[in-house]
Write an enzyme that holds these catalytic residues in place. Structure first.
Site, mmCIF file in Angstrom:
data_model
loop_
_atom_site.group_PDB
_atom_site.id
_atom_site.type_symbol
_atom_site.label_atom_id
_atom_site.label_comp_id
_atom_site.label_asym_id
_atom_site.label_seq_id
_atom_site.Cartn_x
_atom_site.Cartn_y
_atom_site.Cartn_z
ATOM 1 N N CYS A 90 0.001 3.889 2.634
ATOM 2 C CA CYS A 90 0.418 3.396 3.953
ATOM 3 C C CYS A 90 1.885 3.736 4.200
ATOM 4 O O CYS A 90 2.252 4.173 5.303
ATOM 5 C CB CYS A 90 0.241 1.878 4.052
ATOM 6 S SG CYS A 90 -1.450 1.297 3.880
ATOM 7 N N CYS A 135 0.840 -1.211 0.000
ATOM 8 C CA CYS A 135 0.000 0.000 0.000
ATOM 9 C C CYS A 135 0.875 1.261 0.000
ATOM 10 O O CYS A 135 1.529 1.569 0.996
ATOM 11 C CB CYS A 135 -0.908 -0.040 1.230
ATOM 12 S SG CYS A 135 -1.765 1.494 1.596
#
Length: 108
Positions: free
Chosen positions: A34, A31
């Site tokens: 993230c 991600c």
């Protein structure tokens, strides 16, 4: 206070059922957002302003049971728990939203 990880699902349940506010960063290695917000979350964990809050991270791929329990559908998701209850959630790599979530957690 450094960011911690859970040993397993039982550890997760014990921590969120404590009387201490717990903020969890649900993330994934793949991600991009993230990876952008993670260093900010880790930096904030060391601030005296949030000394009453425990900081944890959960890799959703490594801990699917925890992710299912919380109902994680997108990453990153930040969730605040107190006394076993989810009291607030933020979806997305939103720094101002994260600061607000942490401020609320520190006032619990």
């Amino acid at each position: 206070m450094p960011v911690k990880t859970f040993k397993n699902y039982i550890d997760f349940k014990e921590v969120i059922n404590s009387g201490t506010p717990v903020v969890i960063d649900f993330w994934a290695t793949w991600c991009g957002p993230c990876r952008m917000i993670s260093p900010i979350f880790e930096d904030l964990s060391g601030k005296a302003t949030y000394a009453t809050v425990e900081f944890y991270k959960v890799d959703v791929d490594a801990e699917p049971e925890i992710s299912r329990e919380v109902g994680i559908r997108a990453m990153p998701t930040f969730a605040t728990f107190l006394g076993g209850q989810k009291v607030e959630e933020l979806v997305g790599a939103n720094q101002s939203g994260l600061l607000n979530l942490l401020k609320n957690a520190s006032n619990l």
